[in-house]
Design an enzyme around this catalytic site. Structure first.
Site, mmCIF file in Angstrom:
data_model
loop_
_atom_site.group_PDB
_atom_site.id
_atom_site.type_symbol
_atom_site.label_atom_id
_atom_site.label_comp_id
_atom_site.label_asym_id
_atom_site.label_seq_id
_atom_site.Cartn_x
_atom_site.Cartn_y
_atom_site.Cartn_z
ATOM 1 N N CYS A 211 0.855 -1.187 0.000
ATOM 2 C CA CYS A 211 0.000 0.000 0.000
ATOM 3 C C CYS A 211 0.890 1.236 0.000
ATOM 4 O O CYS A 211 2.071 1.159 0.319
ATOM 5 C CB CYS A 211 -0.924 0.005 1.211
ATOM 6 N N CYS B 130 0.030 4.259 1.649
ATOM 7 C CA CYS B 130 -0.263 5.271 2.679
ATOM 8 C C CYS B 130 0.960 5.589 3.535
ATOM 9 O O CYS B 130 1.104 6.717 4.009
ATOM 10 C CB CYS B 130 -1.448 4.835 3.535
ATOM 11 N N CYS C 153 -3.834 6.153 -0.085
ATOM 12 C CA CYS C 153 -3.344 4.842 -0.521
ATOM 13 C C CYS C 153 -3.055 4.753 -2.013
ATOM 14 O O CYS C 153 -3.104 3.657 -2.584
ATOM 15 C CB CYS C 153 -4.352 3.767 -0.121
ATOM 16 N N LYS D 162 -11.913 -4.776 3.053
ATOM 17 C CA LYS D 162 -11.289 -3.913 4.049
ATOM 18 C C LYS D 162 -12.203 -2.714 4.273
ATOM 19 O O LYS D 162 -12.433 -1.908 3.378
ATOM 20 C CB LYS D 162 -9.915 -3.450 3.567
ATOM 21 N N ARG E 39 -2.570 4.173 12.861
ATOM 22 C CA ARG E 39 -2.091 5.419 12.265
ATOM 23 C C ARG E 39 -0.872 5.939 13.029
ATOM 24 O O ARG E 39 0.050 6.498 12.443
ATOM 25 C CB ARG E 39 -3.190 6.483 12.268
ATOM 26 N N ARG F 223 -10.604 7.907 4.045
ATOM 27 C CA ARG F 223 -10.467 6.862 3.031
ATOM 28 C C ARG F 223 -11.814 6.245 2.649
ATOM 29 O O ARG F 223 -11.858 5.155 2.081
ATOM 30 C CB ARG F 223 -9.494 5.792 3.534
ATOM 31 N N GLU G 18 -16.949 -7.848 -2.851
ATOM 32 C CA GLU G 18 -15.546 -7.416 -2.910
ATOM 33 C C GLU G 18 -14.606 -8.628 -2.863
ATOM 34 O O GLU G 18 -13.676 -8.747 -3.662
ATOM 35 C CB GLU G 18 -15.226 -6.476 -1.738
ATOM 36 N N LYS H 253 -11.011 -7.298 7.121
ATOM 37 C CA LYS H 253 -10.356 -6.382 8.063
ATOM 38 C C LYS H 253 -11.296 -5.206 8.325
ATOM 39 O O LYS H 253 -11.770 -4.600 7.370
ATOM 40 C CB LYS H 253 -9.033 -5.879 7.469
ATOM 41 N N SER I 286 -5.484 -2.920 15.224
ATOM 42 C CA SER I 286 -4.884 -2.198 16.340
ATOM 43 C C SER I 286 -5.896 -1.763 17.390
ATOM 44 O O SER I 286 -5.634 -1.861 18.594
ATOM 45 C CB SER I 286 -4.130 -0.975 15.808
ATOM 46 N N TYR J 299 -1.561 -8.648 16.672
ATOM 47 C CA TYR J 299 -0.500 -8.145 17.544
ATOM 48 C C TYR J 299 -0.401 -8.987 18.822
ATOM 49 O O TYR J 299 0.549 -8.841 19.589
ATOM 50 C CB TYR J 299 -0.761 -6.679 17.887
#
Length: 321
Positions: A117, A119, A127, A194, A204, A216, A232, A247, A273, A312
């Site tokens: 990507c 970004c 993006c 997404k 971010r 976005r 999609e 996501k 996150s 994570y």
């Protein structure tokens, strides 16, 4: 006569025997944020126990991951130079190509998935290439850049490409570039559904990728649209994706199940996150039984139909397993 469900719940070994959904270390991919420099380990305040790492510390992290039995990572680059066209993303001297080469030199058994990507590379934080007339991303101009970037990452030794830009046609374009460049064996794990989500907030901070204007919503999926979300992913499958992805995860398990019922491809989710930070901060506040909720949450992803979990939490769940 009524059915006695408790017969198989009375003792722990019996419950384990009939358990339908299980977590294992092989399900997980661990995200790493890589930046330029040496001996750097920057804490991310909004994401406890997650860091921005220079390549030397990424290598230390890889060593600890392998000891835990984790072989899969996904890399996000944090370049020092950014411009409107994300030109650094096309240089083999940039941070991710250098990280790939270093990891493969020291840990060739590590499987490297590369987030694809712009970004993190653009000065405006969007993006792709901007179209000034519509004040949003120029889809078709961005496709060619994504194809070139994917080819570069494959040439540097990447094992899997994970396009996350949500551009129409990105999978077919990247597949064509990889195949023509001699990398028909490299799989594509597409961020196929997404959502434009507020759950990305802490990311971010981690990736230094907040848009300098707007948002976005013009190219990421509307979180209110179920049928479009399914379409999609099915479109990316038709274009040649090898693995599909939803996501975020936690608020979208209905979509995970919808897609699971319509495809035979492997399905990933990204435990993002915001989801991670909510659990970690609740743990810090002492208001939850953290380990129990962690297992319950991650198990729900697999129960909904996901095969792969990008999280994570990977290191701590691997240690607990």
């Amino acid at each position: 006569m009524f059915r006695r469900f408790k017969r198989t719940r009375l003792k722990a070994p019996m419950r384990a025997l009939v358990r339908e959904t299980r977590l294992c270390k092989e399900d997980f991919i661990y995200p790493l944020f890589v930046l330029e420099g040496n001996n750097i380990k920057n804490a991310i305040p909004s994401m406890p126990d997650v860091y921005q790492l220079s390549i030397d510390n990424v290598l230390k992290e890889c060593e600890s991951l392998l000891k835990l039995g984790i072989y899969h990572i996904i890399l996000f680059g944090l370049p020092s130079h950014k411009d409107e066209h994300g030109s650094v993303a096309l240089s083999d001297k940039s941070i991710i190509p250098q990280a790939i080469k270093a990891i493969k030199k020291h840990f060739p058994q590590m499987i490297l998935t590369l987030d694809l990507c712009f970004c993190e590379y653009t000065s405006h934080g969007h993006c792709g290439i901007l179209d000034e007339k519509i004040q949003s991303v120029d889809n078709d101009a961005t496709l060619a850049i994504l194809g070139k970037q994917a080819l570069l990452l494959a040439e540097c030794g990447g094992d899997m490409i994970a396009p996350s830009a949500m551009m129409d046609g990105m999978v077919s374009t990247i597949r064509a570039y990889l195949d023509k460049g001699g990398f028909s064996h490299i799989p594509i794990m597409s961020y196929s559904t997404k959502f434009a989500s507020a759950y990305y907030g802490p990311f971010r901070d981690a990736a230094n990728s907040t848009p300098s204007f707007g948002d976005r919503n013009a190219y990421q999926q509307d979180y209110a649209n179920r049928r479009e979300a399914i379409l999609e992913s099915l479109t990316d499958e038709a274009e040649g994706a090898d693995i599909l992805m939803v996501k975020p995860a936690l608020a979208y398990l209905d979509i995970v199940r919808d897609i699971r019922e319509r495809t035979l491809l492997p399905l990933a989710i990204y435990n993002v996150s915001g989801e991670y930070s909510m659990l970690k901060l609740a743990q810090k506040a002492g208001i939850i039984d953290y380990e129990r909720i962690l297992f319950e949450t991650l198990t729900s992803f697999k129960r909904a139909g996901a095969d792969i979990i990008i999280s994570y939490h990977t290191k701590e769940i691997a240690a607990l397993l």
